[in-house]
Design an enzyme around this catalytic site. Structure first.
Site, PDB file in Angstrom:
ATOM      1  N   THR A 132       0.816  -1.203   0.000  1.00 51.46           N
ATOM      2  CA  THR A 132       0.000   0.000   0.000  1.00 51.46           C
ATOM      3  C   THR A 132       0.860   1.269   0.000  1.00 51.46           C
ATOM      4  O   THR A 132       2.005   1.239   0.485  1.00 51.46           O
ATOM      5  CB  THR A 132      -0.899   0.001   1.259  1.00 51.46           C
ATOM      6  OG1 THR A 132      -1.464   1.287   1.443  1.00 51.46           O
ATOM      7  CG2 THR A 132      -0.101  -0.327   2.520  1.00 51.46           C
ATOM      8  N   ASP A 133       0.281   2.362  -0.480  1.00 49.54           N
ATOM      9  CA  ASP A 133       1.000   3.644  -0.413  1.00 49.54           C
ATOM     10  C   ASP A 133       1.090   4.163   1.025  1.00 49.54           C
ATOM     11  O   ASP A 133       1.862   5.073   1.317  1.00 49.54           O
ATOM     12  CB  ASP A 133       0.341   4.694  -1.329  1.00 49.54           C
ATOM     13  CG  ASP A 133      -1.099   5.036  -0.949  1.00 49.54           C
ATOM     14  OD1 ASP A 133      -1.666   4.407  -0.028  1.00 49.54           O
ATOM     15  OD2 ASP A 133      -1.666   5.952  -1.577  1.00 49.54           O
ATOM     16  N   GLU A 134       0.303   3.561   1.943  1.00 52.80           N
ATOM     17  CA  GLU A 134       0.265   4.073   3.320  1.00 52.80           C
ATOM     18  C   GLU A 134       1.586   3.882   4.050  1.00 52.80           C
ATOM     19  O   GLU A 134       1.847   4.530   5.060  1.00 52.80           O
ATOM     20  CB  GLU A 134      -0.907   3.440   4.088  1.00 52.80           C
ATOM     21  CG  GLU A 134      -2.215   3.686   3.363  1.00 52.80           C
ATOM     22  CD  GLU A 134      -3.475   3.351   4.148  1.00 52.80           C
ATOM     23  OE1 GLU A 134      -3.440   3.353   5.377  1.00 52.80           O
ATOM     24  OE2 GLU A 134      -4.503   3.102   3.493  1.00 52.80           O
ATOM     25  N   TYR A 157      -1.740  -0.644  10.964  1.00 49.33           N
ATOM     26  CA  TYR A 157      -1.892  -1.281   9.645  1.00 49.33           C
ATOM     27  C   TYR A 157      -0.691  -0.964   8.761  1.00 49.33           C
ATOM     28  O   TYR A 157      -0.031  -1.869   8.229  1.00 49.33           O
ATOM     29  CB  TYR A 157      -3.191  -0.814   8.961  1.00 49.33           C
ATOM     30  CG  TYR A 157      -3.236  -1.119   7.469  1.00 49.33           C
ATOM     31  CD1 TYR A 157      -3.234  -2.433   7.004  1.00 49.33           C
ATOM     32  CD2 TYR A 157      -3.263  -0.085   6.518  1.00 49.33           C
ATOM     33  CE1 TYR A 157      -3.247  -2.716   5.635  1.00 49.33           C
ATOM     34  CE2 TYR A 157      -3.283  -0.353   5.154  1.00 49.33           C
ATOM     35  CZ  TYR A 157      -3.277  -1.668   4.712  1.00 49.33           C
ATOM     36  OH  TYR A 157      -3.285  -1.945   3.366  1.00 49.33           O
ATOM     37  N   LYS A 161       2.306  -3.388   7.312  1.00 42.76           N
ATOM     38  CA  LYS A 161       2.574  -3.537   5.873  1.00 42.76           C
ATOM     39  C   LYS A 161       4.018  -3.119   5.564  1.00 42.76           C
ATOM     40  O   LYS A 161       4.706  -3.768   4.781  1.00 42.76           O
ATOM     41  CB  LYS A 161       1.592  -2.703   5.034  1.00 42.76           C
ATOM     42  CG  LYS A 161       0.156  -3.196   5.019  1.00 42.76           C
ATOM     43  CD  LYS A 161      -0.041  -4.579   4.401  1.00 42.76           C
ATOM     44  CE  LYS A 161       0.189  -4.630   2.904  1.00 42.76           C
ATOM     45  NZ  LYS A 161      -0.204  -5.949   2.346  1.00 42.76           N
TER      46      LYS A 161
END
Ligand code: NAD
Ligand code: TYD
Length: 351
Positions: A132-134, A157, A161
């Site tokens: 993810t870009d997060e 989260y 990741k």
């Protein structure tokens, strides 16, 4: 292409679109979908392809390393596309440990199995990790995440990741495991569990329930239609360079409040309500802890090097998405009964 491909998390939102694409596009390959069927996993998502000859569903948990090893023994996978994860930020704030178990330990179990079973010959093998870009953290008003942006995760989260991404790179750098990673922005489309912004708000608008906007609704996300993500995954799996990372994005930034207003307008039209009716449901509630202000992606590497680009404009994607939820009432009823009510109360009551 004639391969044995393990797709993890294939009964979830993005995974189900990836499984369908690969089953249809690669009839010579065997597609194995490994999923624990958590609250987010739903075999209804794959009804249309479940009897296909090149498709096998395996119920199982990636946290169980011994079981994963047995699967690699039995099915002789050539490729892994790893999507299985706990994926919702709010749940990660309520229960971080599940995110560590699945997202970190589960990923390392898969990496270990691939390393052990492929060790004699890495040729033709690929471990593709979906991220993810997060992991890059939060942007100010300007700028975009690139593949070289330093990691700066803020939620349990995104921290889990980020950790899994680091392990994938470590297995490439240390053991020579053939890996590739992609980091994508927010997806939307059919089959997304109604805990995430767009399907949650579609469901609430339909049922005339308040629309809980966190903070002032000023946070910005980049939105990509899920089938465009699945196509990018296909391109990267087949053409991506080993050891590389590719950012995937829709070049489609919205503040939450502007997006919600568009959604209200589209839903008013589809439900035959007077324009402005659904907007009245907007309710500003307590902000999410550690809420990242802005995500935005520079996907030029993927576009230039591998020739992928998003196919849908946002307006078209939102039309398709709202139509899907309105036409699939049974799917929505099934996933919002039972446990969902408890989740909703715990997450939103008193907020
Ligand atoms: P999802 O929550 O809809 O689906 C996750 C799937 O993984 C479910 O089917 C679930 O049953 C399965 N799963 C969970 N724990 C498991 C375990 N221990 N063992 C086996 N299976 C397990 O998630 P999604 O939105 O489809 O996201 C898929 C992947 O894409 C995730 O890795 C996520 O981090 C990444 N991603 C998601 C988005 C997004 O906007 N949704 C954006 C970028 C990246
Ligand atoms: P979400 O769909 O949870 O994705 P992510 O947090 O991974 O980006 O949320 C998208 C944005 O919408 C995020 O800024 C949080 C916000 N949001 C709300 O305002 N209300 C809600 O009920 C939810 C679920 C999200």
């Amino acid at each position: 292409m004639k391969k044995n491909i393990l797709i993890t998390g294939g009964a979830g939102f993005i995974g189900s679109h990836v499984v369908r694409l690969f089953v249809n596009k690669y009839p010579e390959s065997k597609i194995y979908n490994l999923d624990k069927l958590t609250y987010a996993g739903n075999l209804e998502n794959l009804k249309d392809i479940e009897h296909r000859e090149n498709y096998t569903f395996i119920k199982g948990d990636i946290v169980d390393g011994e079981f994963i090893g047995l699967l690699f023994d039995k099915y002789k996978f050539d490729g892994v596309i790893h999507l299985a994860a706990e994926s919702h930020v709010d749940r990660s704030i309520a229960n971080p440990m599940e995110f560590v178990m699945t997202n970190v330990i589960g990923t390392v179990n898969l990496l270990n199995a691939a390393k052990v079973h492929w060790k004699d010959d890495f040729r033709g093998k690929l471990f593709y990790h979906i991220s993810t870009d997060e992991v890059y953290g939060s942007l100010g008003e300007e700028g975009l995440f690139s593949e070289t942006t330093a990691y700066d995760p803020h939620s349990p989260y995104s921290a889990a990741k980020a950790s899994s991404d680091h392990f994938v790179r470590a297995y490439h750098d240390t053991f020579g495991l053939p890996t590739v990673i992609s980091n994508c922005s927010n997806n939307y489309g059919a089959n997304q569990f109604p805990e995430k912004l767009i399907p949650l708000f579609i469901n609430n608008i339909k049922n005339n329930k308040p629309l809980p906007v966190y903070g002032k609704g000023e946070n910005v996300r980049d939105w990509l239609y899920v089938e465009d993500h699945a196509n990018a995954i296909d391109v990267i799996f087949n053409k991506g360079k080993i050891g590389e990372t590719y950012n995937i994005g829709g070049n489609n930034e919205w503040t939450n409040i502007d997006l919600i207003k568009v959604l209200c307008k589209v839903m008013d039209k589809k439900l035959g309500r007077e324009e402005g009716t659904s907007e009245k449901l907007i309710t500003f509630v307590k902000d999410r802890a550690g809420h990242d202000l802005r995500y935005a992606i520079d996907s030029s590497k993927l576009q230039k090097e591998l020739g992928w680009k998003p196919s849908l404009q946002f307006e078209e994607g939102i039309e398709k998405t709202t139509d899907w939820y309105l036409n699939n009432q049974e799917w929505l009823d099934n996933v919002t009964s039972g446990e969902y009510k408890k989740y909703y109360e715990e997450m939103y009551e008193g907020r």
